[in-house]
Design an enzyme around this catalytic site. Structure first.
Site, PDB file in Angstrom:
ATOM      1  N   ASP A 131     -41.180  78.997  22.630  1.00 19.14           N
ATOM      2  CA  ASP A 131     -42.263  79.052  21.641  1.00 19.14           C
ATOM      3  C   ASP A 131     -42.632  80.456  21.465  1.00 19.14           C
ATOM      4  O   ASP A 131     -43.114  81.238  22.716  1.00 19.14           O
ATOM      5  CB  ASP A 131     -43.227  78.063  22.239  1.00 19.14           C
ATOM      6  CG  ASP A 131     -44.401  77.881  21.433  1.00 19.14           C
ATOM      7  OD1 ASP A 131     -44.314  78.018  20.034  1.00 19.14           O
ATOM      8  OD2 ASP A 131     -45.600  77.323  21.507  1.00 19.14           O
ATOM      9  N   HIS A 138     -54.164  84.498  15.155  1.00 24.25           N
ATOM     10  CA  HIS A 138     -54.233  83.732  16.416  1.00 24.25           C
ATOM     11  C   HIS A 138     -54.148  84.605  17.805  1.00 24.25           C
ATOM     12  O   HIS A 138     -55.165  84.445  18.609  1.00 24.25           O
ATOM     13  CB  HIS A 138     -52.925  82.534  16.621  1.00 24.25           C
ATOM     14  CG  HIS A 138     -53.138  81.840  17.871  1.00 24.25           C
ATOM     15  ND1 HIS A 138     -53.914  80.874  18.364  1.00 24.25           N
ATOM     16  CD2 HIS A 138     -52.055  81.937  19.049  1.00 24.25           C
ATOM     17  CE1 HIS A 138     -53.754  80.582  19.455  1.00 24.25           C
ATOM     18  NE2 HIS A 138     -52.551  81.163  19.695  1.00 24.25           N
ATOM     19  N   GLU A 204     -52.049  72.636  18.780  1.00 20.13           N
ATOM     20  CA  GLU A 204     -51.691  74.051  18.274  1.00 20.13           C
ATOM     21  C   GLU A 204     -50.871  73.637  17.043  1.00 20.13           C
ATOM     22  O   GLU A 204     -49.637  72.931  17.070  1.00 20.13           O
ATOM     23  CB  GLU A 204     -50.902  74.670  19.372  1.00 20.13           C
ATOM     24  CG  GLU A 204     -51.633  75.451  20.379  1.00 20.13           C
ATOM     25  CD  GLU A 204     -50.990  76.663  21.040  1.00 20.13           C
ATOM     26  OE1 GLU A 204     -49.854  76.464  21.248  1.00 20.13           O
ATOM     27  OE2 GLU A 204     -51.934  77.417  21.729  1.00 20.13           O
ATOM     28  N   GLU A 206     -48.199  74.282  14.536  1.00 18.30           N
ATOM     29  CA  GLU A 206     -47.073  75.223  14.828  1.00 18.30           C
ATOM     30  C   GLU A 206     -46.198  74.780  13.686  1.00 18.30           C
ATOM     31  O   GLU A 206     -45.931  73.448  13.452  1.00 18.30           O
ATOM     32  CB  GLU A 206     -46.725  75.353  15.997  1.00 18.30           C
ATOM     33  CG  GLU A 206     -47.530  75.858  17.162  1.00 18.30           C
ATOM     34  CD  GLU A 206     -46.878  76.526  18.314  1.00 18.30           C
ATOM     35  OE1 GLU A 206     -45.610  76.778  18.357  1.00 18.30           O
ATOM     36  OE2 GLU A 206     -47.729  76.668  19.308  1.00 18.30           O
ATOM     37  N   ASP A 238     -47.978  71.849  19.539  1.00 17.51           N
ATOM     38  CA  ASP A 238     -47.789  72.262  20.862  1.00 17.51           C
ATOM     39  C   ASP A 238     -49.087  71.838  21.564  1.00 17.51           C
ATOM     40  O   ASP A 238     -50.112  72.674  21.901  1.00 17.51           O
ATOM     41  CB  ASP A 238     -47.667  73.858  21.032  1.00 17.51           C
ATOM     42  CG  ASP A 238     -47.346  74.309  22.381  1.00 17.51           C
ATOM     43  OD1 ASP A 238     -47.114  73.377  23.365  1.00 17.51           O
ATOM     44  OD2 ASP A 238     -47.359  75.537  22.620  1.00 17.51           O
ATOM     45  N   ARG A 242     -56.189  73.729  27.938  1.00 14.14           N
ATOM     46  CA  ARG A 242     -56.847  75.332  28.004  1.00 14.14           C
ATOM     47  C   ARG A 242     -57.266  75.689  29.498  1.00 14.14           C
ATOM     48  O   ARG A 242     -57.053  76.722  29.989  1.00 14.14           O
ATOM     49  CB  ARG A 242     -57.940  75.376  27.247  1.00 14.14           C
ATOM     50  CG  ARG A 242     -57.326  75.171  25.686  1.00 14.14           C
ATOM     51  CD  ARG A 242     -56.213  76.094  25.240  1.00 14.14           C
ATOM     52  NE  ARG A 242     -55.714  76.127  23.787  1.00 14.14           N
ATOM     53  CZ  ARG A 242     -54.835  76.363  23.317  1.00 14.14           C
ATOM     54  NH1 ARG A 242     -53.979  77.222  24.174  1.00 14.14           N
ATOM     55  NH2 ARG A 242     -54.500  76.445  21.948  1.00 14.14           N
ATOM     56  N   GLN A 245     -54.462  76.132  31.783  1.00 18.19           N
ATOM     57  CA  GLN A 245     -53.763  77.312  31.304  1.00 18.19           C
ATOM     58  C   GLN A 245     -54.343  78.723  31.873  1.00 18.19           C
ATOM     59  O   GLN A 245     -53.820  79.562  32.275  1.00 18.19           O
ATOM     60  CB  GLN A 245     -53.611  77.421  29.841  1.00 18.19           C
ATOM     61  CG  GLN A 245     -52.761  78.407  29.255  1.00 18.19           C
ATOM     62  CD  GLN A 245     -52.862  78.479  27.655  1.00 18.19           C
ATOM     63  OE1 GLN A 245     -53.322  77.509  26.915  1.00 18.19           O
ATOM     64  NE2 GLN A 245     -52.177  79.336  26.973  1.00 18.19           N
ATOM     65  N   LYS A 258     -48.539  73.394  29.203  1.00 12.67           N
ATOM     66  CA  LYS A 258     -47.701  73.142  27.892  1.00 12.67           C
ATOM     67  C   LYS A 258     -46.636  72.124  28.106  1.00 12.67           C
ATOM     68  O   LYS A 258     -46.270  71.744  27.210  1.00 12.67           O
ATOM     69  CB  LYS A 258     -47.206  74.455  27.531  1.00 12.67           C
ATOM     70  CG  LYS A 258     -48.373  75.354  27.244  1.00 12.67           C
ATOM     71  CD  LYS A 258     -48.798  75.473  25.801  1.00 12.67           C
ATOM     72  CE  LYS A 258     -49.678  76.771  25.627  1.00 12.67           C
ATOM     73  NZ  LYS A 258     -50.181  76.716  24.134  1.00 12.67           N
ATOM     74  N   THR A 262     -44.864  68.019  23.878  1.00 13.04           N
ATOM     75  CA  THR A 262     -44.838  68.764  22.690  1.00 13.04           C
ATOM     76  C   THR A 262     -44.350  67.754  21.336  1.00 13.04           C
ATOM     77  O   THR A 262     -43.111  67.012  21.784  1.00 13.04           O
ATOM     78  CB  THR A 262     -43.917  69.988  22.823  1.00 13.04           C
ATOM     79  OG1 THR A 262     -44.116  70.535  23.806  1.00 13.04           O
ATOM     80  CG2 THR A 262     -43.795  70.878  21.617  1.00 13.04           C
ATOM     81  N   GLU A 369     -59.676  78.237  18.889  1.00  9.90           N
ATOM     82  CA  GLU A 369     -60.226  79.275  18.422  1.00  9.90           C
ATOM     83  C   GLU A 369     -61.475  78.390  17.185  1.00  9.90           C
ATOM     84  O   GLU A 369     -62.145  79.183  17.022  1.00  9.90           O
ATOM     85  CB  GLU A 369     -59.308  79.537  17.080  1.00  9.90           C
ATOM     86  CG  GLU A 369     -58.194  80.637  17.993  1.00  9.90           C
ATOM     87  CD  GLU A 369     -56.926  80.689  16.917  1.00  9.90           C
ATOM     88  OE1 GLU A 369     -56.996  81.675  16.224  1.00  9.90           O
ATOM     89  OE2 GLU A 369     -56.178  79.966  17.072  1.00  9.90           O
TER      90      GLU A 369
HETATM   91 MN    MN Z   1     -47.841  77.173  21.089  1.00 10.67          MN
END
Ligand code: MN
Length: 422
Positions: A131, A138, A204, A206, A238, A242, A245, A258, A262, A369
């Protein structure tokens, strides 16, 4: 954009799968094993049946059965000339002008399925998954939250496509539920971490591309040849925890935040289908090092959106609209960088873009975000508020390139959040 092609199969104007698209996927009918097909309108054309009929007389196939398989890997290994010839055969066969399948009711009966009657599977056996972190907006937004706007981008960011090696075993196909994961979480004011389920469950938005032939160990792919090794693209979510993370990521990057799940969309849209939507890459300043410089660096105009359906919302609500074109690094640059030290890529490997955010607040590609780390919760049409995803929420990502009277669509990748295990 070229004039719309016509098939003898009826295709709605807003369909993601007109004759110009023909994305490849793996499906399991109600009876019999999984096999490979292409999407056409609301239908699927079974390529294993056509192969049995001797429709694909290509030297690249070398008398092997390529499509009676539950993964695209063998087909991916054949390379672009074989992909192109296969696509041309299928476009001709499905055209309104060709009688071969159009007028053969017995063959149509054998080879055509309604999409709603089959189960889609992962398109390939994914050996390795990477990834990237290639959206300037971002990276800038996340960096601003962590370090302030002056130091938002790390010094390396505009010099190389930052990425990490992810976990391929937990990549699932669209429609698979995702369970809220447990992990170590340390509140900012706490002295020690605690064990529990994530309280900041995120998606996410993507896209990702599948590797074709690939390269041998020690034999980098030069940027000018990178696209020969890229079969096509899918949508990707994804899923991210948080709070997990934030505690675990230094110094080696994301890990359990993560690796629990996915999701990808089931239909792989080929670069050949996307060719009419090629666009210049946004300007890169500073100019990248020579090995990352192609003669005509380009990207694709692919519109993207994420829709949230909560337990009480009447209809899915679009929470963001973005575009693949917002990415700073091209897929050719990502691939060239990935292999420049000699790393080998193999058929079926998956390389993902990173969260694709645009320049505006309503084009941000994740809850981190969109809610600015929870400071500005999203308000939904029924008054519900969201800082993060909640149990029972379904997140769907959709994408398409808009042509003149047709769409090269990706379908969607969707997943529902289940409560954490006891
Ligand atoms: Mn990602």
């Amino acid at each position: 954009m070229s004039k719309k092609l016509q098939s003898f199969i009826e295709i709605a104007a807003e369909s993601h799968f007109p004759l110009e698209n023909l994305p490849f996927g793996v499906f399991k009918p109600r009876q019999g094993p999984a096999r490979i097909g292409v999407a056409i309108g609301d239908s699927i054309l079974d390529l294993s049946v056509l192969e049995e009929e001797g429709i694909f007389q290509l030297p690249e196939f070398q008398d092997r059965k390529v499509f009676a398989d539950d993964a695209l890997n063998s087909f991916l290994s054949l390379g672009r000339p074989a992909w192109r010839k296969t696509r041309a055969i299928l476009q001709r066969l499905l055209s309104i002008e060709t009688a071969e399948l159009r007028d053969n009711a017995a063959l149509r009966d054998l080879a055509l399925y309604a999409q709603r009657e089959v189960t889609m599977q992962l398109p390939a056996r994914i050996g390795d998954y990477t990834d990237f972190y290639s959206s300037y907006h971002h990276a800038h937004n996340v960096g601003t939250m962590l370090r302030g706007p002056e130091n938002a981008l790390m010094p390396n960011w505009k010099w190389l496509p930052v990425g990490y090696h992810g976990r391929s075993s937990s990549i699932v196909v669209s429609g698979t539920d995702v369970r809220r994961p447990h992990g170590q979480i340390k509140a900012p004011e706490a002295a020690e971490p605690a064990f529990g389920s994530t309280r900041s469950f995120d998606f996410e938005l993507e896209m990702a591309f599948f590797i074709g032939p690939g390269n041998s160990l020690g034999d980098p792919v030069p940027i000018a040849r990178a696209e020969e090794h890229i079969f096509g693209m899918v949508l990707m979510n994804d899923w991210s925890a948080r709070d997990v993370q934030a505690w675990e990521y230094q110094p080696l990057g994301p890990f359990l935040a993560k690796n629990f799940c996915t999701s990808i969309s089931p239909w792989v849209v080929t670069l050949d289908a996307l060719e009419p939507f090629r666009k210049p890459l946004p300007a890169q300043d500073p100019a990248p090092l020579q090995y990352l410089r192609g003669s005509h660096e380009s990207t694709y105009d692919i519109q993207l959106e994420a829709r949230l359906q909560t337990a009480s919302l009447e209809a899915p609500h679009v929470i963001t609209r973005s575009n693949f074109q917002h990415l700073y690094w091209s897929i050719a640059q990502q691939l060239a960088h990935h292999t420049v030290g000699g790393c080998n890529l193999r058929p079926g490997d998956l390389l993902a873009s990173g969260t694709i955010s645009g320049p505006t607040e309503d084009s941000r590609g994740c809850m981190l975000e969109l809610s600015w780390r929870g400071a500005n919760p999203l308000q939904l049409p029924n008054g519900e508020m969201r800082k993060w995803l909640e149990d029972g929420d379904t997140l769907a990502i959709s994408g398409w390139a808009q042509g003149d009277g047709y769409r090269i669509g990706f379908g969607e990748v969707t997943g529902k959040v289940l409560a954490a295990a006891e």
